[in-house]
Design a protein around this motif. Structure first.
Motif, PDB file in Angstrom:
ATOM      1  N   THR A   1       0.822  -1.216   0.000  1.00  0.00           N
ATOM      2  CA  THR A   1       0.000   0.000   0.000  1.00  0.00           C
ATOM      3  C   THR A   1       0.849   1.256   0.000  1.00  0.00           C
ATOM      4  O   THR A   1       0.431   2.300   0.479  1.00  0.00           O
ATOM      5  N   GLN A   2       2.067   1.139  -0.500  1.00  0.00           N
ATOM      6  CA  GLN A   2       2.985   2.285  -0.530  1.00  0.00           C
ATOM      7  C   GLN A   2       2.381   3.441  -1.322  1.00  0.00           C
ATOM      8  O   GLN A   2       1.909   3.250  -2.448  1.00  0.00           O
TER       9      GLN A   2
ATOM     10  N   HIS B   1      -5.758   2.223   2.353  1.00  0.00           N
ATOM     11  CA  HIS B   1      -5.033   2.722   3.519  1.00  0.00           C
ATOM     12  C   HIS B   1      -5.916   2.710   4.768  1.00  0.00           C
ATOM     13  O   HIS B   1      -7.146   2.534   4.676  1.00  0.00           O
ATOM     14  N   PRO B   2      -5.318   2.928   5.962  1.00  0.00           N
ATOM     15  CA  PRO B   2      -6.093   2.822   7.213  1.00  0.00           C
ATOM     16  C   PRO B   2      -7.267   3.792   7.303  1.00  0.00           C
ATOM     17  O   PRO B   2      -8.330   3.431   7.824  1.00  0.00           O
ATOM     18  N   ASN B   3      -7.101   5.029   6.840  1.00  0.00           N
ATOM     19  CA  ASN B   3      -8.161   6.044   6.948  1.00  0.00           C
ATOM     20  C   ASN B   3      -8.373   6.713   5.593  1.00  0.00           C
ATOM     21  O   ASN B   3      -7.848   7.810   5.347  1.00  0.00           O
ATOM     22  N   PRO B   4      -9.110   6.063   4.693  1.00  0.00           N
ATOM     23  CA  PRO B   4      -9.315   6.624   3.348  1.00  0.00           C
ATOM     24  C   PRO B   4      -9.882   8.040   3.397  1.00  0.00           C
ATOM     25  O   PRO B   4     -10.778   8.348   4.178  1.00  0.00           O
ATOM     26  N   GLY B   5      -9.309   8.896   2.535  1.00  0.00           N
ATOM     27  CA  GLY B   5      -9.756  10.278   2.447  1.00  0.00           C
ATOM     28  C   GLY B   5      -9.080  11.219   3.414  1.00  0.00           C
ATOM     29  O   GLY B   5      -9.201  12.444   3.285  1.00  0.00           O
TER      30      GLY B   5
ATOM     31  N   PHE C   1       7.431   0.979   1.679  1.00  0.00           N
ATOM     32  CA  PHE C   1       6.799   1.815   2.695  1.00  0.00           C
ATOM     33  C   PHE C   1       5.317   1.475   2.791  1.00  0.00           C
ATOM     34  O   PHE C   1       4.749   0.831   1.908  1.00  0.00           O
ATOM     35  N   THR C   2       4.712   1.923   3.856  1.00  0.00           N
ATOM     36  CA  THR C   2       3.262   1.839   4.019  1.00  0.00           C
ATOM     37  C   THR C   2       2.823   3.024   4.854  1.00  0.00           C
ATOM     38  O   THR C   2       3.650   3.868   5.242  1.00  0.00           O
ATOM     39  N   ILE C   3       1.552   3.125   5.121  1.00  0.00           N
ATOM     40  CA  ILE C   3       1.033   4.195   5.975  1.00  0.00           C
ATOM     41  C   ILE C   3       0.560   3.567   7.276  1.00  0.00           C
ATOM     42  O   ILE C   3      -0.196   2.604   7.274  1.00  0.00           O
TER      43      ILE C   3
END
Length: 613
Positions: free
Chosen positions: A474-475, A513-517, A554-556
């Motif tokens: 999800t980089q 990603h964990p918190n879209p938007g 990387f990721t978030i």
């Protein structure tokens, strides 16, 4: 214009205690690198006070009350905060305020920082703002406290008088700080004489006071190097006069030592009323305030009392046999035992190579190109989650009577996700076996696992981590550059160096990603990483390029270093970001690194076989 009101701090030294039969609010504070005392939260202060009542010479584990402070321990005997994973030590102090002031009422004033999170003001500023607020002043000028800011209560904002930049501020109710009254029993008033002004001459008190003074001396030396012209006298040194004049106690070695020389401490001598130099420093988080540095008397060299052995405790670098955290804790224990302590200045890591001209930067032999951009691969519409699961499993007609390690129900019964998912063509009692590893699960469980993942067309066995298909991550979008520079890494003196530069800008989180938007941050970019220019180093580079294309570098998530959430973090593939040393563990020499990173890449499904495809 509102002026500073009541609620000012009562002076205290050592642990510090209020006058007899007078109620006071207790606030514990720590000294940051800018010479400013930052308050702990009310909950942490209550925890420290509870430990203090039990054992005035004990230690306080801050992680027991605040998980974000898990690495920190306060040693009440030396009045220092100790970070266990890095060995960093900072002075702490115990201050008293009027019960009617902001900390006594549980009122916290905070300003919004660049990360869109809230930072509490220093306690004296918080009290001043609250006093003006209670008196219904429309605005407040903080210049009397050394800050070029105006506070506007109508708009709840803070404005920089020089740049005109505005920030939001807020008033928040929290737990009131602990209250104390009257004198404290002598057993809790260690070190003896700290509040009376009469110094204790026992070796234990002398050593602990000298440790505190040495720490302050190191801070003072660092600030003089940064700001040699900004020096003023300070009258608030918490260490005070440790011994009267003429006692013959040796001096503390401070910043005058030669580069790389240790700081030996066996005692500290200060004449009564002796001025202590302090540097005017810019405040933390854009609050510019002349810092009040707690310094110590300076001498060319320190001496150890005759007949007392000097046992050195050093901040060893990463290649030594002792971790800095262990060295720091050893110093505290030795200090408590009444033994002399030899402190050394921590060496600085060499993060970057010497400057390199553009003409000396060359492509890496055997590697195509010098730059790659993130490619976000989308799953083909024809591949539904059910299709992906069926692709990698073989149906089992007679499953064994054992647990499905996803839902923890028996394989001979229905899946634990029955009723939660209702896919077409997959019944809750169906069991499948993964082709490579042979581990068995309910098909419905594998489908549920796939749906909460990246949905990239690949599966990963939850038992053995075997990967089926091409795993992607999800980089967020960014750029990867790589080239050759004419410098050698420690341990690879016969090779040039491959430099990798990652650059990812801030942006908005996508559906994966964990918190879209929501906005995500990207701290510390561009990030420079290094590999030796040999056969194995070039192989690692090629595999890292594959991992980058698959968005696996990387990721978030949440940073392990700062605790910040919704930020770009490394994704389980370690990189060497320290060029000329290995003080942080992220540098060279490290003879096992290349093999370790190859194993980490393999765990992400990136192997040599991918280079042949």
């Amino acid at each position: 214009m509102a002026r500073q009101g009541s609620g000012a701090m009562l002076a205290s030294g050592g642990l510090g205690f209020p006058p007899q039969n007078v109620a006071r609010v207790v606030v514990w504070e720590w000294l940051n690198e800018h010479g400013r005392w930052r308050p702990y939260s009310a909950a942490v202060c209550h925890h420290i006070e509870n430990v203090l009542k039990e054992d005035a010479r004990g230690s306080v584990v801050l992680g027991q009350v605040d998980v974000q402070l898990a690495p920190y321990v306060i040693d009440l005997q030396s009045m220092h905060q100790f970070r266990q994973d890095t060995g960093t030590m900072r002075p702490v102090r115990r201050n008293f305020y009027d019960p009617s002031s902001a900390p006594g009422k549980g009122i916290v004033w905070e300003w919004e920082n660049d990360n869109n999170s809230w930072t509490p003001y220093d306690m004296d500023i918080c009290i001043t703002i609250q006093n003006a607020y209670e008196k219904q002043h429309p605005w407040l000028d903080l210049s009397s406290l050394g800050f070029c800011y105006l506070i506007y209560f109508s708009s709840m904002s803070q404005m920089n008088r020089q740049t005109q930049r505005k920030r939001r501020l807020r008033r928040r109710m929290d737990l009131a700080y602990p209250l104390t009254m009257g004198s404290i029993p002598k057993s809790q008033s260690w070190p003896v004489g700290a509040s009376t002004g009469t110094p204790c001459s026992c070796p234990q008190c002398l050593l602990v006071n000298s440790t505190r003074a040495a720490s302050n001396a190191i801070l003072a030396s660092q600030r003089r190097k940064l700001y040699p012209g900004a020096v003023r006298q300070s009258s608030t040194f918490a260490g005070g006069t440790l011994w009267p004049a003429g006692t013959g106690m040796p001096a503390v070695v401070a910043g005058g030592a030669a580069k790389g020389e240790g700081l030996r401490v066996a005692g500290a001598g200060f004449a009564p009323g002796q001025g202590v130099p302090s540097a005017a420093l810019p405040g933390l988080n854009n609050l510019n305030r002349p810092g009040t540095q707690r310094g110590a008397g300076l001498g060319a060299r320190a001496t150890v009392p005759p007949g007392v052995p000097a046992l050195p405790v050093k901040n060893l670098n990463g290649t030594g046999p002792v971790h800095p955290a262990l060295a720091g804790m050893t110093g505290i224990l030795m200090c408590a035992a009444g033994l002399p302590v030899c402190l050394t200045r921590a060496p600085k890591p060499i993060l970057h190579p010497p400057p390199v001209s553009k003409s000396d930067i060359k492509p890496v032999p055997g590697v195509n190109g010098i730059c790659r951009k993130t490619k976000k691969k989308q799953l083909k519409k024809s591949k539904t989650p059910e299709d992906v699961v069926r692709r990698y499993i073989q149906k089992v007609k007679n499953p064994p009577d054992e647990d499905c390690t996803i839902c923890m129900e028996r394989l001979v019964t229905s899946s634990g996700y029955e009723g939660v998912l209702s896919p077409r063509g997959i019944k809750p009692e169906l069991v499948g076996k993964l082709g490579k590893c042979g581990h068995m699960y309910h098909l419905l469980c594998l489908l549920a696992m796939y749906n909460i993942g990246n949905k990239d067309g690949s599966l990963q066995c939850p038992t053995c981590k075997a990967i089926y298909g091409e795993k992607t991550g999800t980089q967020p979008p960014g750029k990867m550059e790589f080239h050759l520079i004419p410098h050698s890494l420690p341990g690879y003196t016969d090779s040039k160096t491959i430099r990798i530069v990652y650059d990812i800008p801030t942006g908005i989180q996508g559906p994966e990603h964990p918190n879209p938007g929501k906005k995500f941050t990207a701290r510390g970019f561009p990030r420079h990483c290094y590999l030796p220019d040999n056969e194995k180093g070039r192989k690692v580079l090629k595999l890292l390029i594959v991992a980058w294309d698959r968005r696996l570098i990387f990721t978030i998530g949440t940073s392990n270093t700062t605790g910040e959430s919704d930020t770009v973090v490394w994704n389980e593939i370690h990189h060497k970001t320290e060029f000329g040393s290995n003080l942080t563990g992220h540098g060279y020499p490290d003879p096992n690194y290349l093999d370790n990173v190859l194993a980490e890449l393999l765990a992400q499904g990136v192997s040599e076989a991918t280079l042949k495809d």
